[in-house]
Design an enzyme around this catalytic site. Structure first.
Site, PDB file in Angstrom:
ATOM      1  N   ARG A  47       0.827  -1.219   0.000  1.00 61.45           N
ATOM      2  CA  ARG A  47       0.000   0.000   0.000  1.00 61.45           C
ATOM      3  C   ARG A  47       0.858   1.265   0.000  1.00 61.45           C
ATOM      4  O   ARG A  47       0.529   2.245  -0.658  1.00 61.45           O
ATOM      5  CB  ARG A  47      -0.927   0.009   1.217  1.00 61.45           C
ATOM      6  CG  ARG A  47      -2.086  -0.950   1.064  1.00 61.45           C
ATOM      7  CD  ARG A  47      -2.918  -1.013   2.316  1.00 61.45           C
ATOM      8  NE  ARG A  47      -4.066  -1.878   2.100  1.00 61.45           N
ATOM      9  CZ  ARG A  47      -4.880  -2.280   3.069  1.00 61.45           C
ATOM     10  NH1 ARG A  47      -4.664  -1.895   4.304  1.00 61.45           N
ATOM     11  NH2 ARG A  47      -5.907  -3.067   2.797  1.00 61.45           N
ATOM     12  N   GLY A  50     -12.215  -5.306   0.218  1.00 62.66           N
ATOM     13  CA  GLY A  50     -13.612  -4.868   0.362  1.00 62.66           C
ATOM     14  C   GLY A  50     -13.995  -3.812  -0.657  1.00 62.66           C
ATOM     15  O   GLY A  50     -15.076  -3.849  -1.239  1.00 62.66           O
ATOM     16  N   GLY A  74      -6.670  -9.953   0.932  1.00 64.95           N
ATOM     17  CA  GLY A  74      -5.447 -10.333   1.646  1.00 64.95           C
ATOM     18  C   GLY A  74      -5.022 -11.777   1.463  1.00 64.95           C
ATOM     19  O   GLY A  74      -3.850 -12.072   1.232  1.00 64.95           O
ATOM     20  N   LYS A 124     -17.486 -15.652   2.748  1.00 66.45           N
ATOM     21  CA  LYS A 124     -18.660 -14.761   2.775  1.00 66.45           C
ATOM     22  C   LYS A 124     -19.343 -14.686   1.419  1.00 66.45           C
ATOM     23  O   LYS A 124     -18.886 -13.997   0.524  1.00 66.45           O
ATOM     24  CB  LYS A 124     -18.244 -13.360   3.219  1.00 66.45           C
ATOM     25  CG  LYS A 124     -17.923 -13.270   4.694  1.00 66.45           C
ATOM     26  CD  LYS A 124     -17.672 -11.840   5.086  1.00 66.45           C
ATOM     27  CE  LYS A 124     -17.355 -11.741   6.578  1.00 66.45           C
ATOM     28  NZ  LYS A 124     -16.955 -10.384   6.949  1.00 66.45           N
TER      29      LYS A 124
END
Length: 402
Positions: free
Chosen positions: A39, A384, A361, A203
């Site tokens: 990042r 996300g 990740g 999920k």
């Protein structure tokens, strides 16, 4: 890239103070050595461009989840030496992110200087879209720059409220620009065909909208990991004790997808077999079973060899590939084969000219285990945020810039 979004290329930063919202929430070990600096690396071009134009820079970020409490363990001070080395400029630090003293420090900045401020989340207001907190932050810069794609899906003060105080003097950085451009290849079916989307993880609720959106232009949607079991269950398969997230919530929606997209349902490819275990641990007893015939007491923890072969064959004939989410419980060595095989296959096909975009990740971690993260076209900094973009929603952080 929509024409309404201004980037740092639309401004000249000479004698201007850029307030840059970055995401330097990087993983660290016990001695605060950074274990993955992706990042930060991706935000460096934005910082360098502003420095080259003789601008002044104020950096704001969050780190961890201190929940409004100033904790030494969550201070951003550990980044000072690292940033100074990377940028070859002395970076100064101040242990707060608002207030009179912070403002004095900013006003003393000379062209080409950088000030890193303390963790935004030391104030509980950061996570609550607070106007007063945003106003205090807005005093710290002339131009607002959002280069924090990985939190652009969050309704947090520094992401959605702060830009309002800058009028037209707000823009995105180069990291954000790249993320949007690459994601648009998938969102508008611009990529070379065949286009393959690979979705894993547990999920399913966060990915149903994505399947609905992408089914219209993807050639293949491969579904693995925990999110494959609700599909198998709906089709009448036996999934034993396999983990299944929010089945009651998602059952109706999944049935609707099956009904609505009957003519396209062959685009969706589910696992054929799984490595099943008699308990949720690395040393569990295992057997390879058809995914729809898992007996009670057993749970699927990885895709099986036939599925690996099938998925890899599809990836090998693809020209554009997007992947988010592991194929199994890959943090257990004995159940990592599926995820690692996928990682290697995507890396190999990228080297042969395919375009690959990978986010999340776990997916990126598996690439690093196989030493093939450098072979991917683009590693997204946000799991996300990437998923929310793929639902064809404009992220709140991007909407706030327009």
């Amino acid at each position: 890239m929509t024409k309404d979004i201004k980037t740092i290329d639309d401004f000249n930063f000479e004698n201007q103070t850029a307030l840059i919202r970055v995401d330097f929430n990087v993983p660290v070990n016990k001695s605060y050595k950074i274990t993955d600096d992706t990042r930060i690396q991706y935000s460096i071009p934005t910082i360098q461009k502003i420095l080259s134009e003789k601008g002044k820079i104020v950096i704001i970020s969050h780190f961890g989840r201190p929940k409004g409490v100033p904790l030494k363990t969550h201070s951003l001070k550990f980044l000072v030496d690292y940033l100074s080395q990377k940028l070859k400029v002395s970076v100064s630090f101040f242990g707060d992110c608002i207030g009179e003293t912070a403002l004095k420090k900013v006003n003393k900045l000379k062209n080409g200087e950088i000030l890193l401020l303390e963790n935004l989340r030391f104030y509980k207001e950061e996570e609550k879209e607070n106007d007063n907190f945003a106003f205090e932050l807005s005093k710290l810069g002339d131009i607002y720059v959002n280069d924090a794609f990985s939190v652009a899906h969050r309704f947090h003060t520094s992401i959605t409220v702060l830009p309002k105080f800058f009028g037209k003097k707000k823009c995105i950085g180069l990291l954000m620009k790249r993320e949007i451009q690459y994601l648009n290849q998938f969102l508008y079916g611009k990529g070379k065909r065949p286009i393959t989307i690979l979705l894993g993880g547990s999920k399913i609720s966060s990915k149903i909208d994505i399947i609905e959106n992408l089914i219209n232009f993807a050639d293949y949607i491969l579904i693995g990991g925990g999110m494959s079991y609700p599909f198998i269950k709906i089709k009448g398969g036996k999934i034993g004790n396999s983990l299944i997230e929010e089945y009651e919530k998602t059952e109706k929606t999944l049935k609707k997808i099956f009904h609505k997209y009957q003519n396209k349902i062959d685009i969706i490819h589910l696992p054929i077999d799984v490595i099943a275990a008699d308990s949720f641990k690395n040393e569990a007893h295992t057997k390879t079973l058809p995914i729809d015939s898992i007996p009670n007491g057993w749970m699927g923890l990885d895709i099986g060899p036939r599925t690996i072969k099938k998925f890899c064959a599809i990836i090998e004939k693809s020209k554009t590939i997007l992947w988010n989410g592991p194929m199994g419980v890959f943090e257990f060595q004995n159940f990592s084969s599926g995820t690692r095989s996928i990682a290697k296959t995507i890396a190999n096909i990228t080297e042969k000219g395919a375009f690959s975009l990978i986010g999340g990740g776990d997916s990126i971690a598996s690439l690093r285990i196989e030493n093939c993260d450098k072979k991917i076209s683009y590693l997204s900094t946000g799991g996300g945020a990437m998923l929310d973009s793929l639902k064809s929603e404009m992220l709140p952080g991007i909407k706030a810039i327009i």
